[in-house]
Design a protein around this motif. Structure first.
Motif, PDB file in Angstrom:
ATOM      1  N   LEU A 243     -11.249  36.588 -23.656  1.00 15.33           N
ATOM      2  CA  LEU A 243     -12.054  36.183 -22.500  1.00 15.33           C
ATOM      3  C   LEU A 243     -11.193  35.446 -21.482  1.00 15.33           C
ATOM      4  CD1 LEU A 243     -15.340  34.871 -24.180  1.00 15.33           C
ATOM      5  CD2 LEU A 243     -15.134  36.854 -22.687  1.00 15.33           C
ATOM      6  N   TYR A 244     -10.395  34.501 -21.981  1.00 13.71           N
ATOM      7  CA  TYR A 244      -9.501  33.748 -21.096  1.00 13.71           C
ATOM      8  C   TYR A 244      -8.570  34.704 -20.355  1.00 13.71           C
ATOM      9  CZ  TYR A 244      -9.735  28.639 -21.871  1.00 13.71           C
ATOM     10  OH  TYR A 244     -10.070  27.313 -21.851  1.00 13.71           O
ATOM     11  N   GLY A 245      -7.954  35.612 -21.104  1.00 13.06           N
ATOM     12  CA  GLY A 245      -6.954  36.487 -20.519  1.00 13.06           C
ATOM     13  C   GLY A 245      -7.549  37.381 -19.449  1.00 13.06           C
ATOM     14  N   VAL A 246      -8.701  38.004 -19.761  1.00 13.88           N
ATOM     15  CA  VAL A 246      -9.301  38.933 -18.800  1.00 13.88           C
ATOM     16  C   VAL A 246      -9.776  38.174 -17.561  1.00 13.88           C
ATOM     17  CG1 VAL A 246     -11.203  40.530 -18.440  1.00 13.88           C
ATOM     18  CG2 VAL A 246      -9.883  40.623 -20.562  1.00 13.88           C
ATOM     19  N   SER A 247     -10.462  37.037 -17.758  1.00 18.54           N
ATOM     20  CA  SER A 247     -10.940  36.274 -16.591  1.00 18.54           C
ATOM     21  C   SER A 247      -9.766  35.824 -15.737  1.00 18.54           C
ATOM     22  CB  SER A 247     -11.713  35.022 -17.010  1.00 18.54           C
ATOM     23  OG  SER A 247     -12.448  35.238 -18.154  1.00 18.54           O
ATOM     24  N   ALA A 248      -8.724  35.312 -16.392  1.00 13.22           N
ATOM     25  CA  ALA A 248      -7.591  34.804 -15.625  1.00 13.22           C
ATOM     26  C   ALA A 248      -6.922  35.936 -14.867  1.00 13.22           C
ATOM     27  CB  ALA A 248      -6.593  34.123 -16.556  1.00 13.22           C
ATOM     28  N   PHE A 249      -6.882  37.123 -15.466  1.00 17.50           N
ATOM     29  CA  PHE A 249      -6.229  38.222 -14.774  1.00 17.50           C
ATOM     30  C   PHE A 249      -7.031  38.641 -13.551  1.00 17.50           C
ATOM     31  CE2 PHE A 249      -4.168  42.184 -13.930  1.00 17.50           C
ATOM     32  CZ  PHE A 249      -2.855  41.890 -14.236  1.00 17.50           C
ATOM     33  N   ILE A 250      -8.364  38.640 -13.676  1.00 23.87           N
ATOM     34  CA  ILE A 250      -9.195  38.968 -12.507  1.00 23.87           C
ATOM     35  C   ILE A 250      -8.962  37.939 -11.410  1.00 23.87           C
ATOM     36  CG2 ILE A 250     -11.578  39.114 -11.694  1.00 23.87           C
ATOM     37  CD1 ILE A 250     -12.230  40.248 -14.541  1.00 23.87           C
ATOM     38  N   LEU A 251      -8.898  36.668 -11.784  1.00 23.39           N
ATOM     39  CA  LEU A 251      -8.658  35.629 -10.785  1.00 23.39           C
ATOM     40  C   LEU A 251      -7.249  35.748 -10.198  1.00 23.39           C
ATOM     41  CD1 LEU A 251     -10.536  32.930 -12.748  1.00 23.39           C
ATOM     42  CD2 LEU A 251     -11.007  33.472 -10.364  1.00 23.39           C
TER      43      LEU A 251
ATOM     44  N   ILE B 185       6.177  36.246 -15.061  1.00 17.46           N
ATOM     45  CA  ILE B 185       6.940  37.373 -15.614  1.00 17.46           C
ATOM     46  C   ILE B 185       6.945  37.272 -17.146  1.00 17.46           C
ATOM     47  CG2 ILE B 185       9.278  36.391 -15.645  1.00 17.46           C
ATOM     48  CD1 ILE B 185      10.274  38.951 -14.378  1.00 17.46           C
ATOM     49  N   ALA B 186       7.056  36.037 -17.648  1.00 15.32           N
ATOM     50  CA  ALA B 186       7.029  35.870 -19.096  1.00 15.32           C
ATOM     51  C   ALA B 186       5.650  36.211 -19.649  1.00 15.32           C
ATOM     52  CB  ALA B 186       7.404  34.440 -19.471  1.00 15.32           C
ATOM     53  N   ILE B 187       4.602  35.836 -18.916  1.00 17.98           N
ATOM     54  CA  ILE B 187       3.252  36.135 -19.381  1.00 17.98           C
ATOM     55  C   ILE B 187       3.030  37.643 -19.426  1.00 17.98           C
ATOM     56  CG2 ILE B 187       0.829  36.026 -18.661  1.00 17.98           C
ATOM     57  CD1 ILE B 187       1.447  33.081 -17.812  1.00 17.98           C
ATOM     58  N   LEU B 188       3.504  38.365 -18.394  1.00 17.08           N
ATOM     59  CA  LEU B 188       3.351  39.823 -18.406  1.00 17.08           C
ATOM     60  C   LEU B 188       4.117  40.416 -19.586  1.00 17.08           C
ATOM     61  CD1 LEU B 188       3.620  40.725 -14.614  1.00 17.08           C
ATOM     62  CD2 LEU B 188       1.583  40.330 -15.979  1.00 17.08           C
ATOM     63  N   GLY B 189       5.345  39.903 -19.803  1.00 18.85           N
ATOM     64  CA  GLY B 189       6.100  40.354 -20.962  1.00 18.85           C
ATOM     65  C   GLY B 189       5.353  40.062 -22.243  1.00 18.85           C
ATOM     66  N   GLY B 190       4.747  38.886 -22.309  1.00 21.71           N
ATOM     67  CA  GLY B 190       3.975  38.496 -23.494  1.00 21.71           C
ATOM     68  C   GLY B 190       2.781  39.405 -23.699  1.00 21.71           C
ATOM     69  N   ILE B 191       2.140  39.809 -22.579  1.00 22.24           N
ATOM     70  CA  ILE B 191       0.996  40.708 -22.723  1.00 22.24           C
ATOM     71  C   ILE B 191       1.465  42.014 -23.363  1.00 22.24           C
ATOM     72  CG2 ILE B 191      -0.703  42.086 -21.460  1.00 22.24           C
ATOM     73  CD1 ILE B 191      -0.917  39.774 -19.463  1.00 22.24           C
ATOM     74  N   TYR B 192       2.609  42.566 -22.908  1.00 18.44           N
ATOM     75  CA  TYR B 192       3.116  43.794 -23.522  1.00 18.44           C
ATOM     76  C   TYR B 192       3.496  43.568 -24.981  1.00 18.44           C
ATOM     77  CZ  TYR B 192       3.302  46.699 -19.341  1.00 18.44           C
ATOM     78  OH  TYR B 192       2.972  47.462 -18.257  1.00 18.44           O
ATOM     79  N   TYR B 193       4.163  42.450 -25.223  1.00 18.65           N
ATOM     80  CA  TYR B 193       4.665  42.190 -26.577  1.00 18.65           C
ATOM     81  C   TYR B 193       3.520  42.118 -27.585  1.00 18.65           C
ATOM     82  CZ  TYR B 193       7.151  39.633 -30.316  1.00 18.65           C
ATOM     83  OH  TYR B 193       7.695  39.232 -31.505  1.00 18.65           O
TER      84      TYR B 193
ATOM     85  N   TYR C  20     -13.527  27.359 -22.636  1.00 16.29           N
ATOM     86  CA  TYR C  20     -13.499  28.586 -21.851  1.00 16.29           C
ATOM     87  C   TYR C  20     -14.639  28.615 -20.830  1.00 16.29           C
ATOM     88  CZ  TYR C  20     -14.296  33.188 -20.194  1.00 16.29           C
ATOM     89  OH  TYR C  20     -14.532  34.228 -19.335  1.00 16.29           O
ATOM     90  N   TRP C  21     -15.852  28.331 -21.275  1.00 15.78           N
ATOM     91  CA  TRP C  21     -16.985  28.451 -20.345  1.00 15.78           C
ATOM     92  C   TRP C  21     -16.886  27.416 -19.239  1.00 15.78           C
ATOM     93  CZ3 TRP C  21     -18.968  32.931 -20.429  1.00 15.78           C
ATOM     94  CH2 TRP C  21     -19.053  33.639 -21.622  1.00 15.78           C
TER      95      TRP C  21
ATOM     96  N   ILE D 185      -2.456  31.135 -13.886  1.00 15.34           N
ATOM     97  CA  ILE D 185      -1.357  30.946 -14.842  1.00 15.34           C
ATOM     98  C   ILE D 185      -1.760  30.016 -15.975  1.00 15.34           C
ATOM     99  CG2 ILE D 185       1.008  30.127 -15.099  1.00 15.34           C
ATOM    100  CD1 ILE D 185       1.660  31.387 -12.518  1.00 15.34           C
ATOM    101  N   MET D 186      -2.428  28.887 -15.647  1.00 17.18           N
ATOM    102  CA  MET D 186      -2.837  27.995 -16.747  1.00 17.18           C
ATOM    103  C   MET D 186      -3.759  28.693 -17.740  1.00 17.18           C
ATOM    104  SD  MET D 186      -3.259  24.197 -15.169  1.00 17.18           S
ATOM    105  CE  MET D 186      -3.864  23.440 -16.675  1.00 17.18           C
ATOM    106  N   PRO D 187      -4.843  29.353 -17.281  1.00 16.61           N
ATOM    107  CA  PRO D 187      -5.695  30.019 -18.277  1.00 16.61           C
ATOM    108  C   PRO D 187      -5.023  31.203 -18.960  1.00 16.61           C
ATOM    109  CG  PRO D 187      -6.529  30.372 -16.062  1.00 16.61           C
ATOM    110  CD  PRO D 187      -5.477  29.339 -15.959  1.00 16.61           C
ATOM    111  N   MET D 188      -4.070  31.883 -18.291  1.00 22.24           N
ATOM    112  CA  MET D 188      -3.344  32.929 -19.022  1.00 22.24           C
ATOM    113  C   MET D 188      -2.552  32.299 -20.159  1.00 22.24           C
ATOM    114  SD  MET D 188      -1.860  35.723 -16.408  1.00 22.24           S
ATOM    115  CE  MET D 188      -2.778  36.295 -15.006  1.00 22.24           C
ATOM    116  N   GLY D 189      -1.962  31.142 -19.877  1.00 23.82           N
ATOM    117  CA  GLY D 189      -1.312  30.406 -20.960  1.00 23.82           C
ATOM    118  C   GLY D 189      -2.320  30.078 -22.047  1.00 23.82           C
ATOM    119  N   ALA D 190      -3.512  29.623 -21.618  1.00 22.75           N
ATOM    120  CA  ALA D 190      -4.542  29.265 -22.599  1.00 22.75           C
ATOM    121  C   ALA D 190      -4.959  30.474 -23.422  1.00 22.75           C
ATOM    122  CB  ALA D 190      -5.756  28.667 -21.884  1.00 22.75           C
ATOM    123  N   ALA D 191      -4.934  31.667 -22.803  1.00 22.15           N
ATOM    124  CA  ALA D 191      -5.271  32.880 -23.546  1.00 22.15           C
ATOM    125  C   ALA D 191      -4.299  33.064 -24.707  1.00 22.15           C
ATOM    126  CB  ALA D 191      -5.225  34.089 -22.618  1.00 22.15           C
ATOM    127  N   PHE D 192      -3.012  32.877 -24.419  1.00 22.67           N
ATOM    128  CA  PHE D 192      -2.012  33.012 -25.492  1.00 22.67           C
ATOM    129  C   PHE D 192      -2.177  31.907 -26.533  1.00 22.67           C
ATOM    130  CE2 PHE D 192       0.075  35.608 -22.274  1.00 22.67           C
ATOM    131  CZ  PHE D 192       0.514  36.670 -23.037  1.00 22.67           C
TER     132      PHE D 192
END
Lengths: 96, 246, 602
Positions: C32-40, C399-407, C115-116, C84-91
């Protein structure tokens, strides 16, 4: 479980005598406050007295003295940083 | 450590410490930063108000000493409540718990009284030439207050009655003082609600008991923290506030 | 067991949307964190593209100055606090329990609440577009331009309240992860065996709990000034706007490390895996992270060199700032050391990680350039600073977060991404990113100030600005490739095994995606990189499938408490009765939550 955690806590007697010390320290603080001849010495004296009160409550009432060091580390890191920020800002604003 | 319990992970942790207690201490460390920021604001703005009143015009150290004492004693009462609970003595626990909450409310009562007192503060100044009190207060007065004094005196009064109250809007001291002590008061209020909740909850069978002492322990930690913040505020804001040399 | 009077029947096996609303599973919350943060993140990117369109050439009139101000404020605030902060929180959410061998976080319901509440903050901030205009004072909202006298309307109010709500979310999450990492480690998972990503998350969480109260107080002061007429930053009453700058940056500089440390952690996981070597100098990397976290508190005034703090303060902060480059440099050499003589697999995550080292080093070096107080006077508030922040945040954190998403994509979804598209996306991203941001160094040194909505052609900034604008179009295209790759692979990618990379840490020892309970048997840890060592020693064991793990049950209350904050947030700006209703809902939520047992009796 319960005994392990609370076994080394002090007794109500310690709590009451701590309260006595706290009251006396507060009385001294207020008393000293009216001795105007102390001049600038008043500030360090009052500061030390209130640090003493602070430490007593934290160590005895909050049991920091009797429990794991981890709690002390948590609290003190916040406390030291907080104090440092206050003094740094006072220095930057030339408030001394 | 043996395999983790499937039903509950609360008691069986890596360090053996309880999750909630660990969280509470982390929170208190964090809350130190909260109050430090407010206190720093108060201190860097100390003496920078353009108009009065100043701490010395308003504070009554004896009154605040009493409320400080009450809050200190509430800490003792709190820790005695906790000690009674760990011994399984629920009746004594309730007595100390209620007295802690009452002392907390007393402290809040003092604060409300004090806040109200500050907002409606008046000074009486004699109308004779070069009145000592007027000379002292003149540079703390706003132009409104100065003209008020002159107006009242020109009406032939012997003594002018000037409004010299302070709200958060009056000056920097009012702003920083009310926000700092107000947020402390908000912490106390939350603490009183917490304590009273536990007090009433304890009448439910088994809800508060020696083997669930942690619920009370956490409230107690919070309560003592509120107390130590006040120890700092009392010295830094009240005592140093009135002391001119600082 | 005791129940709260308001107890409504608990969602035991919710379906559909309720499954997501009531979930307290850290993996679902992570998604949820990852998808919401990516939309934002996309919203923030569109804001940036609009600005670049306006700046493409001199004297353009595509966007009016007021809207431009709102765009750069929202772009900065969105990217930092909502992307970026919530993408970090997603990980953090997804990976920390898996990496330490736990079944969930320490406080699963608090996690859902985080999250909410984050989502509530995001909604409040972005609602400002439709309720009288977005905030327009820049992401650090310097006083007195945020004051009521200079900034009528509700934009700044939305900014204040949303940041306060986001602060609650971040603090709750940070407390949760601190306790999780200390208290939920599997047997044998000592701190000297903790995966680097978890270590960096731990430092990040500590920075968060110490830094956020400061911005909370600064925002409270601003809020009181605006709402109730106090004098904190009112100069006519003696207030000092510089205090806002200090409080903001006392928070703001640790915040920079809050953004970058998780990225460093991600890179430190990717590089060893695809170099087939353990991380070079594990203890030094950890120690550098700790030193960065500690020293992050001693450098804040380097954001304020031109304020006039005096030579002593400027010198002190210049020195500490130069010093903090040392642990950062140490890390970069450790990453290089990790790759040195390794057998490298240059697949998509690895390319992103290497890209991180390159661009982050550029950003780090321009950072050291700012640390010279004298030359910073030349750079302050120019595009040189904009270039720097984008090299460290975009070319560092993101860039690290995108790499992390692939990894971790195979772990998150159970499917493989398209490697060819992934590589294509990386090269497009990396090249266009440099085309966008590198010219800003030149425009900045040529004196172009940030936050101007247009400029005259006589300054000679046209060419490099046009290049930047072309770069951002390419960048958008590269993000389309990324999104297409992720979405299509998520739907129909090849099935992934539990350990597709032959990786090192615990999360790879279980199936992809992990079962709800993560580990049927809690592993016992004997080595750093335990899973890898055990594979080498042929001791690795498949996790059995279990049907008898009792997990904490879903709950409505965290969601309800957050809804109360959302309503209360709008209320405090627009209407006090609504604020009271919101506060009451939050109170009910919190009360019911604290009386609800973690598990109902069976």
């Amino acid at each position: 479980m319960i005994n392990e955690e609370t076994a080394n806590h002090p007794t109500p007697k310690t709590y009451v005598s701590t309260a006595l010390i706290l009251s006396v320290l507060t009385a001294i603080e207020v008393g000293i406050f009216y001795i105007t001849s102390l001049g600038y010495w008043m500030i360090p004296i009052l500061a030390i007295l209130s640090i003493g009160k602070f430490a007593l409550v934290v160590m005895v009432y909050m049991h920091l003295k009797y429990e794991t060091k981890l709690f002390t580390i948590f609290f003190l890191s916040g406390l030291f940083l907080a104090t440092a920020v206050v003094f740094a800002l006072m220095f930057l604003f030339k408030s001394f | 450590m043996s395999e983790q319990n499937n039903h509950s992970t609360v008691e069986n942790t890596t360090t053996g410490l309880n999750h909630r207690k660990l969280l509470m201490w982390a929170f208190l460390g964090s809350d130190c930063m909260f109050f430090a920021s407010l206190i720093a604001t108060y201190l860097v703005y100390r003496g920078k108000s353009v108009t009065g009143p100043e701490p010395i015009d308003l504070f009554s150290i004896p009154v605040t000493s009493v409320s400080t004492f009450v809050l200190l004693m509430s800490s003792m009462s709190m820790v005695l409540a906790y000690a009674a609970l760990t011994k399984g003595n629920l009746k004594v626990f309730r007595v100390w718990m209620l007295s802690t909450a009452i002392m907390g409310m007393t402290f809040l009562g003092f604060q409300v009284f004090e806040f109200r007192d500050f907002t409606v503060n008046h000074v009486k100044i004699g109308c004779e030439e070069n009145n000592a009190k007027y000379t002292e207060l003149e540079n703390k007065f706003s132009s409104q207050q100065k003209s008020d004094y002159k107006k009242q005196c020109s009406e032939g009064k012997k003594e002018a009655d000037i409004e010299f109250g302070m709200t958060p809007r009056t000056n920097l001291f009012g702003t920083t003082f009310f926000v700092l002590t107000g947020f402390h008061g908000a912490h106390v209020t939350l603490g009183v609600i917490w304590l009273l909740s536990l007090f009433f909850y304890s009448f439910k069978r088994g809800a508060v008991s020696a083997d669930r002492h942690l619920d009370v322990d956490l409230a107690a930690l919070y309560w003592h923290f509120v107390d130590i913040v006040w120890i700092v505020i009392f010295t830094v804001v009240y005592l140093f506030g009135v002391y001119e040399g600082f | 067991m005791t129940t709260f009077p308001l107890q409504i029947s608990r969602p035991i096996h919710p379906t559909g949307i309720w499954n997501w609303i009531t979930t307290i599973d850290h993996k679902k919350i992570g998604i949820l964190y990852g998808v919401s943060a990516f939309i934002l993140f996309i919203i923030g990117g569109i804001e940036a593209m609009l600005m670049r369109a306006q700046l493409a050439s001199s004297n353009l009139k595509i966007i009016d100055p007021e809207l431009y101000n709102q765009l750069f404020t929202m772009h900065g605030t969105t990217m930092i606090f909502l992307a970026i902060m919530p993408m970090g929180a997603a990980f953090f959410n997804y990976l920390i329990p898996l990496q330490i061998g736990a079944r969930d976080v320490a406080f699963p319901r608090l996690n859902a609440f985080s999250y909410w509440t984050f989502l509530a903050g995001a909604i409040i901030l972005n609602a400002s577009w439709f309720l009288g205009g977005a905030p327009n004072a820049g992401w650090f909202g310097y006083a007195p331009i945020t004051g009521k006298a200079y900034n009528v309307g509700h934009g700044i109010d939305f900014w204040i309240i949303s940041l306060q709500v986001l602060g609650i979310a971040s603090l709750a999450a940070a407390f949760n992860f601190i306790v999780t990492i200390i208290n939920m480690r599997a047997p044998g998972m000592t701190f000297s065996r903790l995966p680097v990503f978890t270590w960096m998350s731990f430092i990040t969480a500590i920075l968060l709990v110490l830094a956020f109260p400061v911005i909370t107080v600064a925002l409270i002061e601003l809020q009181f000034d605006r709402f109730y007429g106090t004098n904190f930053f009112i100069t006519s009453a003696g207030g000092n706007p510089v205090l806002w700058q200090h409080l903001f940056w006392v928070f703001g500089h640790p915040e920079v490390y809050i953004l970058i440390l998780p990225a460093m952690g991600i890179v430190s996981e990717i590089l060893p895996t695809f170099s087939k070597k353990p991380l070079f100098g594990y203890p030094v990397v950890i120690l550098s992270g700790i030193i960065i976290g500690f020293m992050g508190w001693m450098v804040w005034s380097h954001h304020m060199f031109t304020v006039g703090l005096g030579p002593v303060a400027n010198s002190v902060f210049a020195l500490t700032t130069m010093a903090i480059a040392i642990p950062t440099g140490v890390k970069i050499f450790n990453w290089l050391g990790t790759m040195w003589r390794g057998s490298l697999t240059l697949n998509t995550p690895m390319l992103y990680a290497i890209g991180f080292i390159l661009t982050f080093t550029i950003g780090g070096i321009s950072g050291v350039m700012h640390s010279q107080a004298a030359s910073d006077a030349q750079q302050q508030d120019t595009y040189f600073i904009v270039a720097h922040i984008h090299y460290v945040l975009f070319g560092g954190s993101l860039i690290a977060i995108l790499g992390g998403i692939y990894y971790w994509f195979p772990k998150f979804t159970g499917r493989m991404y398209d490697e060819k598209l992934g590589k294509l996306g990386f090269y497009a991203f990396f090249i266009s990113m440099n085309i966008t941001f590198f010219p800003m160094h030149f425009t900045g040194l040529n004196g172009m100030p940030r936050r101007i909505y247009t400029y005259g052609s006589e300054y000679g900034w046209d060419f490099w600005n046009l290049i930047s604008t072309i770069g951002v179009l390419l960048l958008a295209a590269s993000m389309v490739i990324f999104i297409y790759n992720i979405v299509s692979s998520w739907i129909k990618g090849a099935k992934a095994s539990g350990d597709p990379w032959d990786a090192r840490t615990l999360e790879w020892s279980i199936t992809s995606p992990p079962p709800e309970y993560n580990f049927a048997v809690i592993p016992t840890i004997e080595y750093r990189d335990d899973w890898w060592e055990k594979k080498m020693l042929k001791k690795a064991q498949e996790q059995p499938v279990s049907k008898d793990v009792h997990l904490p049950q879903p709950s409505y209350w965290p969601f309800i408490a957050s809804v109360g904050l959302l309503i209360g947030g709008f209320g405090i700006i627009l209407s006090i009765p609504v604020a009271i209703i919101g506060a009451a809902i939050t109170m009910i939520g919190v009360y019911a939550w604290s009386f609800e047992p973690v598990n109902d009796p069976h």
